[in-house]
Design a protein around this motif. Structure first.
Motif, PDB file in Angstrom:
ATOM      1  N   GLY A  23      48.922  39.614  30.181  1.00 57.14           N
ATOM      2  CA  GLY A  23      47.785  39.649  29.270  1.00 57.14           C
ATOM      3  C   GLY A  23      46.459  39.803  29.992  1.00 57.14           C
ATOM      4  N   LEU A  24      46.328  39.149  31.145  1.00 52.82           N
ATOM      5  CA  LEU A  24      45.094  39.276  31.925  1.00 52.82           C
ATOM      6  C   LEU A  24      44.892  40.719  32.374  1.00 52.82           C
ATOM      7  CD1 LEU A  24      45.258  36.063  34.168  1.00 52.82           C
ATOM      8  CD2 LEU A  24      43.893  36.422  32.108  1.00 52.82           C
ATOM      9  N   PHE A  25      45.966  41.346  32.850  1.00 56.70           N
ATOM     10  CA  PHE A  25      45.858  42.740  33.276  1.00 56.70           C
ATOM     11  C   PHE A  25      45.592  43.661  32.089  1.00 56.70           C
ATOM     12  CE2 PHE A  25      48.134  41.482  37.269  1.00 56.70           C
ATOM     13  CZ  PHE A  25      47.194  42.001  38.159  1.00 56.70           C
ATOM     14  N   ASP A  26      46.222  43.383  30.944  1.00 56.55           N
ATOM     15  CA  ASP A  26      45.972  44.208  29.761  1.00 56.55           C
ATOM     16  C   ASP A  26      44.482  44.209  29.414  1.00 56.55           C
ATOM     17  OD1 ASP A  26      48.631  44.842  29.499  1.00 56.55           O
ATOM     18  OD2 ASP A  26      49.018  43.435  27.855  1.00 56.55           O
ATOM     19  N   THR A  27      43.873  43.031  29.468  1.00 58.82           N
ATOM     20  CA  THR A  27      42.450  42.931  29.153  1.00 58.82           C
ATOM     21  C   THR A  27      41.607  43.649  30.187  1.00 58.82           C
ATOM     22  OG1 THR A  27      42.816  40.798  28.064  1.00 58.82           O
ATOM     23  CG2 THR A  27      40.558  41.317  28.710  1.00 58.82           C
ATOM     24  N   LEU A  28      41.941  43.460  31.458  1.00 57.66           N
ATOM     25  CA  LEU A  28      41.201  44.147  32.527  1.00 57.66           C
ATOM     26  C   LEU A  28      41.276  45.654  32.381  1.00 57.66           C
ATOM     27  CD1 LEU A  28      42.182  41.996  35.646  1.00 57.66           C
ATOM     28  CD2 LEU A  28      39.865  42.327  34.766  1.00 57.66           C
ATOM     29  N   VAL A  29      42.476  46.167  32.098  1.00 59.97           N
ATOM     30  CA  VAL A  29      42.647  47.614  31.985  1.00 59.97           C
ATOM     31  C   VAL A  29      41.888  48.159  30.783  1.00 59.97           C
ATOM     32  CG1 VAL A  29      44.334  49.439  31.517  1.00 59.97           C
ATOM     33  CG2 VAL A  29      44.840  47.685  33.221  1.00 59.97           C
ATOM     34  N   ALA A  30      41.990  47.474  29.641  1.00 59.50           N
ATOM     35  CA  ALA A  30      41.296  47.936  28.443  1.00 59.50           C
ATOM     36  C   ALA A  30      39.788  47.965  28.658  1.00 59.50           C
ATOM     37  CB  ALA A  30      41.649  47.050  27.252  1.00 59.50           C
ATOM     38  N   GLU A  31      39.274  46.926  29.288  1.00 52.05           N
ATOM     39  CA  GLU A  31      37.831  46.859  29.495  1.00 52.05           C
ATOM     40  C   GLU A  31      37.367  47.853  30.558  1.00 52.05           C
ATOM     41  OE1 GLU A  31      36.669  42.787  30.095  1.00 52.05           O
ATOM     42  OE2 GLU A  31      36.938  42.342  27.971  1.00 52.05           O
ATOM     43  N   GLU A  32      38.186  48.034  31.587  1.00 52.67           N
ATOM     44  CA  GLU A  32      37.810  49.018  32.598  1.00 52.67           C
ATOM     45  C   GLU A  32      37.847  50.433  32.023  1.00 52.67           C
ATOM     46  OE1 GLU A  32      39.113  50.618  37.015  1.00 52.67           O
ATOM     47  OE2 GLU A  32      38.628  48.524  36.636  1.00 52.67           O
ATOM     48  N   SER A  33      38.870  50.746  31.225  1.00 52.59           N
ATOM     49  CA  SER A  33      38.952  52.076  30.627  1.00 52.59           C
ATOM     50  C   SER A  33      37.746  52.345  29.738  1.00 52.59           C
ATOM     51  CB  SER A  33      40.240  52.205  29.809  1.00 52.59           C
ATOM     52  OG  SER A  33      41.390  52.137  30.643  1.00 52.59           O
ATOM     53  N   ALA A  34      37.340  51.336  28.954  1.00 48.50           N
ATOM     54  CA  ALA A  34      36.163  51.500  28.101  1.00 48.50           C
ATOM     55  C   ALA A  34      34.913  51.706  28.940  1.00 48.50           C
ATOM     56  CB  ALA A  34      36.008  50.277  27.196  1.00 48.50           C
ATOM     57  N   ALA A  35      34.817  50.966  30.047  1.00 48.39           N
ATOM     58  CA  ALA A  35      33.652  51.095  30.921  1.00 48.39           C
ATOM     59  C   ALA A  35      33.610  52.467  31.579  1.00 48.39           C
ATOM     60  CB  ALA A  35      33.662  49.993  31.982  1.00 48.39           C
ATOM     61  N   LEU A  36      34.786  52.981  31.978  1.00 45.98           N
ATOM     62  CA  LEU A  36      34.833  54.312  32.589  1.00 45.98           C
ATOM     63  C   LEU A  36      34.421  55.390  31.582  1.00 45.98           C
ATOM     64  CD1 LEU A  36      38.125  54.048  34.687  1.00 45.98           C
ATOM     65  CD2 LEU A  36      35.788  54.150  35.571  1.00 45.98           C
ATOM     66  N   GLU A  37      34.857  55.233  30.340  1.00 42.90           N
ATOM     67  CA  GLU A  37      34.452  56.192  29.315  1.00 42.90           C
ATOM     68  C   GLU A  37      32.944  56.115  29.073  1.00 42.90           C
ATOM     69  OE1 GLU A  37      36.826  56.717  25.805  1.00 42.90           O
ATOM     70  OE2 GLU A  37      38.602  55.869  26.775  1.00 42.90           O
ATOM     71  N   ALA A  38      32.411  54.893  29.135  1.00 44.15           N
ATOM     72  CA  ALA A  38      30.964  54.738  28.972  1.00 44.15           C
ATOM     73  C   ALA A  38      30.203  55.392  30.119  1.00 44.15           C
ATOM     74  CB  ALA A  38      30.610  53.253  28.884  1.00 44.15           C
ATOM     75  N   GLU A  39      30.854  55.492  31.276  1.00 45.54           N
ATOM     76  CA  GLU A  39      30.232  56.141  32.433  1.00 45.54           C
ATOM     77  C   GLU A  39      30.425  57.653  32.416  1.00 45.54           C
ATOM     78  OE1 GLU A  39      28.292  54.900  34.569  1.00 45.54           O
ATOM     79  OE2 GLU A  39      28.623  52.729  34.553  1.00 45.54           O
ATOM     80  N   GLY A  40      31.123  58.160  31.397  1.00 43.27           N
ATOM     81  CA  GLY A  40      31.254  59.607  31.250  1.00 43.27           C
ATOM     82  C   GLY A  40      32.638  60.174  31.455  1.00 43.27           C
ATOM     83  N   MET A  41      33.637  59.338  31.808  1.00 38.59           N
ATOM     84  CA  MET A  41      34.994  59.851  31.970  1.00 38.59           C
ATOM     85  C   MET A  41      35.656  60.033  30.618  1.00 38.59           C
ATOM     86  SD  MET A  41      36.581  57.996  35.369  1.00 38.59           S
ATOM     87  CE  MET A  41      37.791  59.306  35.610  1.00 38.59           C
ATOM     88  N   SER A  42      36.562  61.001  30.518  1.00 40.62           N
ATOM     89  CA  SER A  42      37.289  61.276  29.283  1.00 40.62           C
ATOM     90  C   SER A  42      38.786  61.212  29.547  1.00 40.62           C
ATOM     91  CB  SER A  42      36.936  62.665  28.740  1.00 40.62           C
ATOM     92  OG  SER A  42      35.552  62.789  28.498  1.00 40.62           O
ATOM     93  N   VAL A  43      39.555  60.952  28.487  1.00 41.73           N
ATOM     94  CA  VAL A  43      41.013  60.953  28.580  1.00 41.73           C
ATOM     95  C   VAL A  43      41.517  62.377  28.409  1.00 41.73           C
ATOM     96  CG1 VAL A  43      43.141  60.238  27.422  1.00 41.73           C
ATOM     97  CG2 VAL A  43      41.292  58.576  27.798  1.00 41.73           C
ATOM     98  N   THR A  44      42.468  62.776  29.247  1.00 42.39           N
ATOM     99  CA  THR A  44      43.132  64.062  29.108  1.00 42.39           C
ATOM    100  C   THR A  44      44.634  63.807  28.986  1.00 42.39           C
ATOM    101  OG1 THR A  44      43.513  66.229  30.135  1.00 42.39           O
ATOM    102  CG2 THR A  44      43.191  64.375  31.642  1.00 42.39           C
ATOM    103  N   GLU A  45      45.260  64.362  27.944  1.00 44.22           N
ATOM    104  CA  GLU A  45      46.637  64.020  27.590  1.00 44.22           C
ATOM    105  C   GLU A  45      47.633  65.074  28.042  1.00 44.22           C
ATOM    106  OE1 GLU A  45      47.909  61.396  25.962  1.00 44.22           O
ATOM    107  OE2 GLU A  45      46.158  60.377  25.122  1.00 44.22           O
ATOM    108  N   LEU A  46      48.735  64.592  28.638  1.00 44.42           N
ATOM    109  CA  LEU A  46      49.872  65.466  28.916  1.00 44.42           C
ATOM    110  C   LEU A  46      50.568  65.823  27.604  1.00 44.42           C
ATOM    111  CD1 LEU A  46      51.541  63.658  31.952  1.00 44.42           C
ATOM    112  CD2 LEU A  46      50.382  65.874  32.039  1.00 44.42           C
ATOM    113  N   SER A  47      51.228  66.954  27.569  1.00 40.07           N
ATOM    114  CA  SER A  47      52.047  67.285  26.408  1.00 40.07           C
ATOM    115  C   SER A  47      53.186  66.278  26.300  1.00 40.07           C
ATOM    116  CB  SER A  47      52.623  68.692  26.545  1.00 40.07           C
ATOM    117  OG  SER A  47      53.569  68.743  27.612  1.00 40.07           O
TER     118      SER A  47
END
Length: 333
Positions: A268-292
């Motif tokens: 659970g601690l890692f889940d929270t860290l990852v979710a918050e880091e991903s949101a922070a990275l998107e706020a810094e301008g990164m975008s998600v790119t999806e594999l087929s």
């Protein structure tokens, strides 16, 4: 202040007045009988160290005699050289990833190829099999602090119809099957060289756990995060076997009970860290790119097979047993 920073500060607060510096972290319990010396494969810039801090605090509360720990990072002993001094008793504990000591045993690295939390590993007999192998090397497995979100690849351009065809992607050998199956070309570089390599265009992407990019500021030189993620990241806590055997039976039982409970909490601690880091990275301008969907399915199966095949080149008999247990328990990706 980013949300990831806020959560990291919450974890660090669990350590009370103690704080991790570039050199030493001292955590002491009021009733401790002794201080244990722990080597960490990472310094404070990798937020998994904060999960370790929380784990040590948990042990300190659970152990009747107290569990004081003095943590020293890679500035004391380089990450890939820490296994031997702990197994020989020069230090008491080790916080590491299995890939960091592949040349001694590959069973720890094999954990990253599985798909299941530590309770599933225990029920399948895999946790005990890994522990038995480490004991042959003079170490006792205390806990596997799993980040079940696993690994991802950061890119300077979105994935194409052919995945990563024609791209140079940084990755240590464990990543090579994943990079290859997506059509990329692996490039081996230390983590400290990722930023300048991306900046200069030496590489087109970099494979890494789903936490860490924010603190290393790779968002400044990479614009995309590939999804889905793959595998899971095992952060191992190991103790010198003689140190473990010298503990009282009561203390060993207290550590085992607390560690098993914390392993699930760590998810659970890692889940929270990852979710918050991903949101922070998107706020810094990164975008998600999806594999087929097709490539994503290919990646999942290639990851398990690739990790196990690589691990088998070092610890063949032990890996054969882990692969069998994982397949029987449907933990093979």
């Amino acid at each position: 202040m980013t949300s990831s920073t806020t959560f990291t500060n919450k974890l660090r607060a669990l350590a009370g007045a103690s704080a991790l510096s570039a050199a030493t972290l001292g955590l002491t319990g009021a009733a401790e009988a002794r201080d244990f010396r722990l080597l960490s494969g990472w310094d404070s810039s990798y937020v998994a160290v904060d999960v370790l801090t929380s784990f040590i605090e948990t042990l300190d509360e659970a152990v009747t005699e107290g569990f004081g720990v003095n943590v020293m990072g890679p500035e004391t002993v380089p990450p890939f050289e820490q296994f031997d001094p702990v197994s020989r008793g020069l230090f008491d504990l080790l916080f590491t990833n299995g890939a960091y000591h592949f040349n001694q045993t590959s069973v720890g690295m094999a954990l990253d190829g599985l798909s299941g939390d530590t309770e599933a590993l225990r029920e399948a007999g895999i946790w005990d099999a890994v522990d038995a192998d480490y004991q042959e090397q003079g170490l006792k497995l205390i806990a596997v602090l799993y980040d079940l979100n696993g690994y991802h690849i950061m890119l300077n351009e979105p994935v194409g119809e052919n995945g990563l065809e024609g791209r140079r992607v940084r990755g240590t050998p464990i990543y090579h099957p994943a990079i290859n199956v997506l059509g990329g070309s692996p490039v081996v570089l230390p983590g400290g060289e990722i930023y300048p390599a991306l900046e200069r265009g030496v590489i087109d992407g970099a494979a890494w756990p789903t936490i860490g990019a924010l603190s290393y500021r790779w968002f400044e030189v990479a614009d995309y995060m590939m999804r889905p993620t793959f595998g899971q990241v095992g952060h191992l806590v190991l103790m010198n076997l003689d140190t473990w055997n010298d503990l009282s039976e009561e203390t060993r039982a207290e550590i085992e009970t607390a560690a098993r409970e914390f392993e699930i909490e760590a998810n659970g601690l890692f889940d929270t860290l990852v979710a918050e880091e991903s949101a922070a990275l998107e706020a810094e301008g990164m975008s998600v790119t999806e594999l087929s969907e097709e490539l994503a399915g290919t990646l999942s199966s290639a990851w398990f097979s690739g990790v196990m095949d690589l691990a088998a080149t070092q610890s063949g008999e032990a890996i054969e047993e882990i692969r069998r247990l994982a397949t029987e328990a449907d933990l093979d990706g």
